[in-house]
Enzyme design. Structure first.
Site, PDB file in Angstrom:
ATOM      1  N   GLY A 139       0.837  -1.203   0.000  1.00 40.06           N
ATOM      2  CA  GLY A 139       0.000   0.000   0.000  1.00 40.06           C
ATOM      3  C   GLY A 139       0.867   1.247   0.000  1.00 40.06           C
ATOM      4  O   GLY A 139       1.689   1.427   0.890  1.00 40.06           O
ATOM      5  N   SER A 197      -0.247   7.583   2.073  1.00 37.28           N
ATOM      6  CA  SER A 197       0.632   8.397   2.924  1.00 37.28           C
ATOM      7  C   SER A 197       1.409   7.522   3.912  1.00 37.28           C
ATOM      8  O   SER A 197       2.620   7.707   4.093  1.00 37.28           O
ATOM      9  CB  SER A 197      -0.183   9.459   3.660  1.00 37.28           C
ATOM     10  OG  SER A 197      -1.206   8.866   4.416  1.00 37.28           O
ATOM     11  N   GLY A 228       2.103   4.217   3.728  1.00 36.99           N
ATOM     12  CA  GLY A 228       3.046   3.346   3.022  1.00 36.99           C
ATOM     13  C   GLY A 228       4.311   4.101   2.630  1.00 36.99           C
ATOM     14  O   GLY A 228       5.439   3.598   2.793  1.00 36.99           O
ATOM     15  N   ASN A 286      -6.737   1.580  10.591  1.00 33.77           N
ATOM     16  CA  ASN A 286      -7.606   2.258  11.543  1.00 33.77           C
ATOM     17  C   ASN A 286      -8.800   1.377  11.873  1.00 33.77           C
ATOM     18  O   ASN A 286      -9.191   0.534  11.082  1.00 33.77           O
ATOM     19  CB  ASN A 286      -8.140   3.556  10.932  1.00 33.77           C
ATOM     20  CG  ASN A 286      -7.277   4.748  11.294  1.00 33.77           C
ATOM     21  OD1 ASN A 286      -6.702   4.792  12.378  1.00 33.77           O
ATOM     22  ND2 ASN A 286      -7.181   5.699  10.388  1.00 33.77           N
ATOM     23  N   ALA A 300       0.654  12.413   8.329  1.00 36.06           N
ATOM     24  CA  ALA A 300       1.353  12.354   7.043  1.00 36.06           C
ATOM     25  C   ALA A 300       0.364  12.639   5.927  1.00 36.06           C
ATOM     26  O   ALA A 300      -0.803  12.272   6.008  1.00 36.06           O
ATOM     27  CB  ALA A 300       1.981  10.982   6.833  1.00 36.06           C
ATOM     28  N   LYS A 306      -7.624   3.713  20.221  1.00 34.76           N
ATOM     29  CA  LYS A 306      -7.478   4.425  18.950  1.00 34.76           C
ATOM     30  C   LYS A 306      -8.848   4.606  18.286  1.00 34.76           C
ATOM     31  O   LYS A 306      -9.150   5.670  17.716  1.00 34.76           O
ATOM     32  CB  LYS A 306      -6.538   3.637  18.039  1.00 34.76           C
ATOM     33  CG  LYS A 306      -6.429   4.140  16.613  1.00 34.76           C
ATOM     34  CD  LYS A 306      -5.437   5.267  16.448  1.00 34.76           C
ATOM     35  CE  LYS A 306      -5.207   5.552  14.974  1.00 34.76           C
ATOM     36  NZ  LYS A 306      -4.309   6.668  14.749  1.00 34.76           N
ATOM     37  N   ASN A 328     -10.822   7.856  16.833  1.00 37.29           N
ATOM     38  CA  ASN A 328     -11.257   7.933  15.439  1.00 37.29           C
ATOM     39  C   ASN A 328     -12.769   8.026  15.300  1.00 37.29           C
ATOM     40  O   ASN A 328     -13.272   8.572  14.316  1.00 37.29           O
ATOM     41  CB  ASN A 328     -10.770   6.709  14.660  1.00 37.29           C
ATOM     42  CG  ASN A 328      -9.309   6.830  14.299  1.00 37.29           C
ATOM     43  OD1 ASN A 328      -8.788   7.928  14.136  1.00 37.29           O
ATOM     44  ND2 ASN A 328      -8.642   5.696  14.181  1.00 37.29           N
ATOM     45  N   ASN A 333     -12.929  12.247  14.433  1.00 33.82           N
ATOM     46  CA  ASN A 333     -12.993  12.216  12.972  1.00 33.82           C
ATOM     47  C   ASN A 333     -14.370  12.564  12.404  1.00 33.82           C
ATOM     48  O   ASN A 333     -14.476  13.489  11.592  1.00 33.82           O
ATOM     49  CB  ASN A 333     -12.525  10.852  12.451  1.00 33.82           C
ATOM     50  CG  ASN A 333     -11.018  10.818  12.256  1.00 33.82           C
ATOM     51  OD1 ASN A 333     -10.340  11.825  12.465  1.00 33.82           O
ATOM     52  ND2 ASN A 333     -10.500   9.687  11.864  1.00 33.82           N
ATOM     53  N   SER A 376      -7.938  13.220   9.689  1.00 37.59           N
ATOM     54  CA  SER A 376      -7.734  12.528   8.410  1.00 37.59           C
ATOM     55  C   SER A 376      -9.055  12.389   7.650  1.00 37.59           C
ATOM     56  O   SER A 376      -9.089  12.521   6.425  1.00 37.59           O
ATOM     57  CB  SER A 376      -7.115  11.155   8.655  1.00 37.59           C
ATOM     58  OG  SER A 376      -7.948  10.387   9.502  1.00 37.59           O
TER      59      SER A 376
END
Lengths: 296, 296
Positions: B7, B10, B12, B98, B123, B180, B184, B188, B247
């Site tokens: 992958g 960003s 990867g 994620n 990133a 996490k 998220n 998010n 993100s």
């Protein structure tokens, strides 16, 4: 007859324009500057790209003399107006607020003949003395105190109406306001938070789910039973005004205060009494209040 | 050692850059064009306005040879990768997705040594062969199958880590992923729907109410008990990344598919089993899905 219109936002300007055709209108503004502008320039109406000017009397005092007053101020400005109206000699007063937040005040005003109305026109105030009529609709009115039901002033208002400005009598003010509130409590907050035009709420399957779940919560709180008809009403308004931005979305875009307290705030109060769960109403209420405060 | 990174988004690109300092990295791209670009131009890292280039091997075949594979594809692309991994000879595989949507697949892969990780770096992929490191964070990893706990490849990875690229071992993968996921599933979607930077969620009192009510729903569904600590964790992330866009918000702004199914979609599935009411999770899920479809 002599009509006093209190509040010179988009609705105040719109009603002043149309009613001045057959009546003597005085428009009561909040700012002297706006009254001066209207008195010297007249009131300009923009419709389908055509401008028409009328001369009306504007006044920034609060010296209401007319036998018929029409209150067009936003919900959040109504408390101070009510206090003034309370001191007036008895007369006929038509309230044109969104939501039902003004209802608790009305019981103190029963020496007057109270009429409640809802406005289905689209109008934008372009500047202090210019209003654009963006969508022709109706004014629906209903008597608040029943003993008032042969009000000759209101009958005059109905007889003399303009073709672009119909005024229709409804039987039941509570039903009338509730139906309008269902629309305002669903389409307005959703379009404002999602930042979409009215039509997107029914074109986008996911947004329609949100509309439906919010709708169910709202009619629960209002204790309305004619669910299928009301849903059809909400759906049709999304369809018929598909390209329009709701008034609340426009307020948000222009950094103006919205009427969220009069709409979802009122429903939250109602639900506190009935203890029904209202997660979506509460969520959207705080989302709009937060957006009003600003993002950055 | 030889590391294959699957992958080339960003993450990867970010992992390829840092791990290539001490290891031989092959980056497996989805498109031949991207592999060609990286092979001829190298991989460019932008950090604090400084550009650094490294040469790595890129490959668009799916001929994974390395003893350690790191899977960085987004949740919604993982199913096809899992099918390929299933056919490989046993090796060590680190998953960096994620959410928890990839967990159901893992039981089929137990011939491999499975490691789960979460990424706290910021990133952005600037183009096919350029990544910007916008926020230094950590990689946290944990063993999925316990018998694997003396994995020498993972130990090498930890020994050879870069100062800007720390890799920390955690005890409990479920706790790690849940924490996490709480972040998220709250920050998010809310920032994406309200279109605000992370910090606004705690600076704006109304938005903080929304964050809290959503947070409570999420930890209920996940059955997490350490509520006060987790709330502090979410709050701190809003504070420490106040100026950042989440993100998901970035995905929305760039018209990309979001990871909403892996995040709130996963929670909705979980809640179906437990029959807990989740109005806010459901509402935000459909709001994001609707926004993905588009507004106009």
């Amino acid at each position: 007859m002599d009509i006093g219109i209190i509040g010179a936002g988009s609705l105040g300007l719109l009603y002043s324009y149309y009613l001045s055709k057959n009546h003597t209108v005085t428009l009561y503004t909040n700012q002297k500057q706006q009254a001066d502008q209207i008195n010297s320039n007249g009131l300009l109406m923009v419709k389908d790209g055509i401008n028409t000017r009328v001369m009306i009397n504007a006044d920034s005092t609060r010296n209401y003399k007319e036998e018929l007053l029409i209150v067009t101020v936003k919900q959040y400005d109504i408390a101070s107006i009510i206090a003034e109206i309370n001191n007036l000699t008895p007369r006929t007063i038509l309230f044109l607020q969104n939501g039902m937040g003004h209802l608790p005040y009305l019981s103190a005003l029963l020496k007057h003949h109270i009429i409640l109305g809802i406005v289905e026109h689209g109008a934008i105030r372009l500047d202090d003395h210019t209003v654009q009529h963006t969508g022709v609709g109706k004014t629906k009115i209903a008597y608040y105190n029943r003993d008032n039901s042969q009000n000759s002033l209101i009958q005059q208002l109905q007889i003399n109406q303009q073709s672009l400005f119909p005024i229709e009598m409804e039987d039941n003010w509570r039903k009338m306001l509730s139906e309008k509130l269902v629309v305002n409590a669903t389409i307005n907050p959703l379009t404002s938070v999602l930042k979409v035009r009215n039509g997107v709420l029914i074109e986008n399957d996911h947004f329609m789910k949100l509309l439906k779940v919010l709708f169910n919560e709202v009619i629960q709180v209002l204790g309305l039973s004619n669910e299928a008809l009301l849903w059809e009403h909400v759906y049709n308004i999304c369809e018929n005004t598909a390209q329009n931005q709701s008034s609340m979305y426009k307020d948000i875009q222009n950094g103006r205060q919205t009427e969220i307290d009069a709409i979802l705030g009122y429903l939250i109060q109602q639900a506190t009494n009935t203890q029904k769960p209202i997660p979506h109403i509460t969520f959207l209420y705080h989302a709009i209040k937060g957006i009003e405060i600003g993002n950055d």
